[in-house]
Design a protein around this motif. Sequence first.
Motif, PDB file in Angstrom:
ATOM      1  N   ASN A 169       4.073   8.724  -7.740  1.00  0.00           N
ATOM      2  CA  ASN A 169       3.285   8.792  -6.513  1.00  0.00           C
ATOM      3  C   ASN A 169       3.577  10.110  -5.830  1.00  0.00           C
ATOM      4  O   ASN A 169       4.725  10.545  -5.750  1.00  0.00           O
ATOM      5  N   VAL A 170       2.527  10.775  -5.328  1.00  0.00           N
ATOM      6  CA  VAL A 170       2.649  12.115  -4.758  1.00  0.00           C
ATOM      7  C   VAL A 170       2.277  12.087  -3.285  1.00  0.00           C
ATOM      8  O   VAL A 170       1.250  11.503  -2.898  1.00  0.00           O
ATOM      9  N   TYR A 171       3.089  12.749  -2.453  1.00  0.00           N
ATOM     10  CA  TYR A 171       2.814  12.831  -1.028  1.00  0.00           C
ATOM     11  C   TYR A 171       1.633  13.764  -0.781  1.00  0.00           C
ATOM     12  O   TYR A 171       1.569  14.870  -1.316  1.00  0.00           O
ATOM     13  N   ALA A 172       0.688  13.308   0.062  1.00  0.00           N
ATOM     14  CA  ALA A 172      -0.537  14.073   0.296  1.00  0.00           C
ATOM     15  C   ALA A 172      -0.366  15.186   1.317  1.00  0.00           C
ATOM     16  O   ALA A 172      -1.274  16.000   1.502  1.00  0.00           O
ATOM     17  N   GLY A 173       0.761  15.215   2.034  1.00  0.00           N
ATOM     18  CA  GLY A 173       0.997  16.263   3.016  1.00  0.00           C
ATOM     19  C   GLY A 173       0.825  15.815   4.455  1.00  0.00           C
ATOM     20  O   GLY A 173       1.038  16.603   5.378  1.00  0.00           O
ATOM     21  N   TYR A 174       0.434  14.570   4.660  1.00  0.00           N
ATOM     22  CA  TYR A 174       0.252  14.077   6.020  1.00  0.00           C
ATOM     23  C   TYR A 174       0.673  12.614   6.108  1.00  0.00           C
ATOM     24  O   TYR A 174       0.658  11.882   5.126  1.00  0.00           O
ATOM     25  N   THR A 255       3.030  -3.315  17.097  1.00  0.00           N
ATOM     26  CA  THR A 255       1.991  -3.591  16.090  1.00  0.00           C
ATOM     27  C   THR A 255       1.529  -2.333  15.353  1.00  0.00           C
ATOM     28  O   THR A 255       0.715  -2.431  14.437  1.00  0.00           O
ATOM     29  N   ILE A 256       2.017  -1.159  15.745  1.00  0.00           N
ATOM     30  CA  ILE A 256       1.573   0.090  15.109  1.00  0.00           C
ATOM     31  C   ILE A 256       2.325   0.290  13.796  1.00  0.00           C
ATOM     32  O   ILE A 256       3.562   0.273  13.766  1.00  0.00           O
ATOM     33  N   LEU A 257       1.587   0.481  12.716  1.00  0.00           N
ATOM     34  CA  LEU A 257       2.172   0.689  11.393  1.00  0.00           C
ATOM     35  C   LEU A 257       2.256   2.170  11.088  1.00  0.00           C
ATOM     36  O   LEU A 257       1.381   2.949  11.467  1.00  0.00           O
ATOM     37  N   HIS A 258       3.309   2.574  10.384  1.00  0.00           N
ATOM     38  CA  HIS A 258       3.505   3.977  10.030  1.00  0.00           C
ATOM     39  C   HIS A 258       3.766   4.093   8.534  1.00  0.00           C
ATOM     40  O   HIS A 258       4.671   3.445   8.000  1.00  0.00           O
ATOM     41  N   ASP A 259       2.958   4.900   7.857  1.00  0.00           N
ATOM     42  CA  ASP A 259       3.122   5.119   6.422  1.00  0.00           C
ATOM     43  C   ASP A 259       2.794   6.569   6.084  1.00  0.00           C
ATOM     44  O   ASP A 259       1.819   7.130   6.615  1.00  0.00           O
ATOM     45  N   ASP A 260       3.577   7.155   5.209  1.00  0.00           N
ATOM     46  CA  ASP A 260       3.186   8.436   4.639  1.00  0.00           C
ATOM     47  C   ASP A 260       2.004   8.212   3.703  1.00  0.00           C
ATOM     48  O   ASP A 260       1.924   7.186   3.014  1.00  0.00           O
ATOM     49  N   VAL A 261       1.073   9.157   3.667  1.00  0.00           N
ATOM     50  CA  VAL A 261      -0.114   9.038   2.821  1.00  0.00           C
ATOM     51  C   VAL A 261       0.219   9.581   1.436  1.00  0.00           C
ATOM     52  O   VAL A 261       0.607  10.747   1.286  1.00  0.00           O
ATOM     53  N   ARG A 262       0.074   8.751   0.442  1.00  0.00           N
ATOM     54  CA  ARG A 262       0.415   9.120  -0.932  1.00  0.00           C
ATOM     55  C   ARG A 262      -0.722   8.745  -1.871  1.00  0.00           C
ATOM     56  O   ARG A 262      -1.553   7.899  -1.558  1.00  0.00           O
ATOM     57  N   ASP A 280      -4.821  -0.367  -6.950  1.00  0.00           N
ATOM     58  CA  ASP A 280      -3.827   0.648  -6.628  1.00  0.00           C
ATOM     59  C   ASP A 280      -2.776   0.811  -7.710  1.00  0.00           C
ATOM     60  O   ASP A 280      -2.176   1.880  -7.842  1.00  0.00           O
ATOM     61  N   ALA A 281      -2.509  -0.217  -8.474  1.00  0.00           N
ATOM     62  CA  ALA A 281      -1.548  -0.091  -9.566  1.00  0.00           C
ATOM     63  C   ALA A 281      -2.011   0.931 -10.590  1.00  0.00           C
ATOM     64  O   ALA A 281      -1.202   1.592 -11.242  1.00  0.00           O
ATOM     65  N   ALA A 282      -3.329   1.108 -10.710  1.00  0.00           N
ATOM     66  CA  ALA A 282      -3.900   2.041 -11.677  1.00  0.00           C
ATOM     67  C   ALA A 282      -4.294   3.367 -11.062  1.00  0.00           C
ATOM     68  O   ALA A 282      -4.245   4.409 -11.727  1.00  0.00           O
ATOM     69  N   HIS A 283      -4.709   3.361  -9.773  1.00  0.00           N
ATOM     70  CA  HIS A 283      -5.291   4.589  -9.211  1.00  0.00           C
ATOM     71  C   HIS A 283      -5.167   4.631  -7.692  1.00  0.00           C
ATOM     72  O   HIS A 283      -6.150   4.878  -6.991  1.00  0.00           O
ATOM     73  N   ALA A 284      -3.976   4.391  -7.158  1.00  0.00           N
ATOM     74  CA  ALA A 284      -3.782   4.479  -5.706  1.00  0.00           C
ATOM     75  C   ALA A 284      -4.260   5.843  -5.217  1.00  0.00           C
ATOM     76  O   ALA A 284      -3.881   6.879  -5.760  1.00  0.00           O
ATOM     77  N   MET A 285      -5.098   5.846  -4.177  1.00  0.00           N
ATOM     78  CA  MET A 285      -5.720   7.080  -3.713  1.00  0.00           C
ATOM     79  C   MET A 285      -5.528   7.232  -2.211  1.00  0.00           C
ATOM     80  O   MET A 285      -5.143   6.288  -1.518  1.00  0.00           O
ATOM     81  N   THR A 286      -5.807   8.420  -1.714  1.00  0.00           N
ATOM     82  CA  THR A 286      -5.785   8.625  -0.264  1.00  0.00           C
ATOM     83  C   THR A 286      -6.925   7.820   0.360  1.00  0.00           C
ATOM     84  O   THR A 286      -7.936   7.548  -0.299  1.00  0.00           O
ATOM     85  N   PRO A 287      -6.807   7.457   1.630  1.00  0.00           N
ATOM     86  CA  PRO A 287      -7.793   6.547   2.234  1.00  0.00           C
ATOM     87  C   PRO A 287      -9.005   7.237   2.837  1.00  0.00           C
ATOM     88  O   PRO A 287      -9.746   6.612   3.598  1.00  0.00           O
ATOM     89  N   ASN A 288      -9.268   8.484   2.492  1.00  0.00           N
ATOM     90  CA  ASN A 288     -10.235   9.287   3.234  1.00  0.00           C
ATOM     91  C   ASN A 288     -11.695   8.866   3.069  1.00  0.00           C
ATOM     92  O   ASN A 288     -12.518   9.164   3.933  1.00  0.00           O
TER      93      ASN A 288
END
Length: 378
Positions: A169-174, A255-262, A280-288
């Motif tokens: 899994n790779v960090y998207a930078g944000y 209630t605010i959730l915090h996650d790095d985008v990967r 997501d097990a096969a192709h987890a993507m950014t949520p854009n």
Amino acid sequence: MRALVVGGGIGGLTAGIALRRAGIEVELFERAPAIGEVGAGISLWPNAIRALDAIGVGAAVRELGCSQGDGAIRTWRGRTMLALSMAEIERASGAPVVMLHRAALIEALRQGFGDRGLNLGCELVDFEQDGRGVRARFANGQRAEGDLLIGADGWRSAVRTRILPAARNVYAGYTGLRGLVDAPALRGTIGETWGRGARFGQIPLVDGRIYWFASWNAPPDQPLTPEQRKERALSIFRGWHAPIEDLIRATDPVTILHDDVRELETLPTWVEGRVALLGDAAHAMTPNLGQGGCMAIEDALVLSRCLKDVQPVETALERYWRSRRERVEAVVRDSRRFGFFGQLQNPLLCALRDGITIATQGRWGKAVVLDYARGWSP
């Protein structure tokens, strides 16, 4: 034929329903003690709604969601850069965009699957396969045998780790926040607002609540307490157009959730013998693009049809991933591109981005959204 499905999220439950409709016996295993979802919203685009219609749960999902309103991408001052009509999307694709709480979607899918074959508190420990089938073992001592095993267990997939241990899994930078607030008076236009290295989005839900999300450029792995999450959001989005600050202020920080985008690096395959990955097990993507859950739903329907129409199992699974690969990889790439442009930080590049988008009325973005909404048919 008997399928073992690991994972009780969107992809796993949809796969369970679709496989049963194809005449396949299903045992579904979820590691949590109950089927559920954290407090966040989701947009289901027409491609996903049509797939849900095909497996008989589309009507239930439509009733739980909101499909009215128009969308837009705006500058931080509130000027519209790209306007998107939900009615236009429905006319072009034959189905609506439905916005709902993830928990509501999960519950609709759980009702569609039922209690038969649902195994909770079952964390996968290991599995083995041969020419006769697959045997799985779980942490609670439970064992199961089937003709195939489907890993629908998310971006931290235990199934993927066993068949593709080198996957990364790779960090998207944000990094990102997700919030949910009961503030119907603050309902605004669906969509996103872009600034310099930061974005804010909002989605009204059918019950009057508003789901919002925010992202900003930052190093990975910087944990924040609930209070810090709210403070950081108010600091980053101070002065942005209404109702952004008011939405953040009205949200309970707990209630605010915090996650790095990967995102998941492209896999060389989703299949090993009688074992296949989904969602997501096969192709987890950014949520854009809002297509992550939609792709899992599409996966499930295609998988069920391949298993119904093709023998042996290994050949059916190979056909499944090859038929999905090109479309999914295109969605992953375009979602990454949207994120790249949305997270631009250099003032000159941001001004250029905004100016071009306004001048072209967001033609490229609209084309991409409409293409994925109507470009696939179940």
